[in-house]
Design an enzyme around this catalytic site. Structure first.
Site, PDB file in Angstrom:
ATOM      1  N   HIS A  18     -17.743   0.678  23.149  1.00 29.32           N
ATOM      2  CA  HIS A  18     -17.610  -0.679  24.437  1.00 29.32           C
ATOM      3  C   HIS A  18     -19.434   0.854  24.323  1.00 29.32           C
ATOM      4  CE1 HIS A  18     -14.377   0.512  26.213  1.00 29.32           C
ATOM      5  NE2 HIS A  18     -14.413  -1.037  25.719  1.00 29.32           N
ATOM      6  N   LYS A  42      -3.052  -3.370  36.164  1.00 28.46           N
ATOM      7  CA  LYS A  42      -3.076  -2.940  34.521  1.00 28.46           C
ATOM      8  C   LYS A  42      -2.859  -1.106  34.832  1.00 28.46           C
ATOM      9  CE  LYS A  42      -6.466  -5.695  31.665  1.00 28.46           C
ATOM     10  NZ  LYS A  42      -7.956  -5.341  30.853  1.00 28.46           N
ATOM     11  N   ARG A  91     -12.860  -7.169  17.949  1.00 28.97           N
ATOM     12  CA  ARG A  91     -13.030  -5.669  16.918  1.00 28.97           C
ATOM     13  C   ARG A  91     -12.485  -6.656  15.790  1.00 28.97           C
ATOM     14  NH1 ARG A  91      -9.511  -2.362  20.900  1.00 28.97           N
ATOM     15  NH2 ARG A  91      -8.923  -4.022  21.813  1.00 28.97           N
ATOM     16  N   SER A 129      -9.540   1.619  24.413  1.00 29.48           N
ATOM     17  CA  SER A 129      -9.472   2.055  25.585  1.00 29.48           C
ATOM     18  C   SER A 129      -7.501   2.899  25.507  1.00 29.48           C
ATOM     19  CB  SER A 129      -9.447   1.814  26.701  1.00 29.48           C
ATOM     20  OG  SER A 129     -10.618   1.423  27.323  1.00 29.48           O
TER      21      SER A 129
END
Length: 164
Positions: A18, A42, A91, A129
């Protein structure tokens, strides 16, 4: 003409990947707002204000980067804050389908806001993450994936000893 961009995400926690995208976006745009999504569905490890504070700490070197928490539609946040671009990271090829669909939906909701995709530096392309949280929770070393300040918060949150 000044162009402002937002980099939205949950950032639970912010990773070196990030930070790499923030650094690169800060070099491309006059103003970058790291927009920290509340994302209660989440079930984040850190509250939105904790994430905002951590990101402010690790991005303090960038004079054109701001950090704000938000909830609601990303394009509405962009419009409210005068941001013409949404920066998204890709990614892997597997990210593309979801991100493409999201970009098209955002354009449908507000055609004045454009989406730009950045790919991470190769050494950060595997970091997420959720993997960092899992490694920290299971007792692994996350020092290579996050800023030392973030690592300390993760270790503390996981009930582990913080390195001196």
């Amino acid at each position: 003409m000044s162009v402002g961009a937002m980099y939205p995400g949950t950032f639970d926690p912010i990773t070196n990947g990030h930070q790499d995208l923030i650094r690169r976006a800060a070099g491309l745009f006059d103003r970058v707002v790291v927009a920290v999504a509340a994302s209660p569905n989440k079930k984040p490890m850190f509250g939105v204000m904790e994430r905002v504070a951590l990101i402010r700490e690790v991005t303090a070197e960038f004079s054109n980067v701001e950090v704000m928490g938000y909830s609601g539609l990303t394009v509405e946040f962009a419009q409210k804050h005068g941001l013409a671009v949404i920066v998204r990271g890709l990614r892997a090829v597997s990210d593309f389908e979801f991100e493409f669909q999201l970009a098209n939906m955002n354009r449908h909701l507000n055609e004045q806001v454009e989406t730009v995709f950045l790919t991470p530096t190769e050494s950060f392309s595997f970091i997420s993450s959720s993997l960092v949280r899992e490694i920290a929770t299971l007792g692994g070393d996350v020092g290579g994936f996050v800023h030392p300040r973030v690592e300390a918060e993760l270790l503390q949150r996981c009930g582990r000893e913080v390195k001196p």
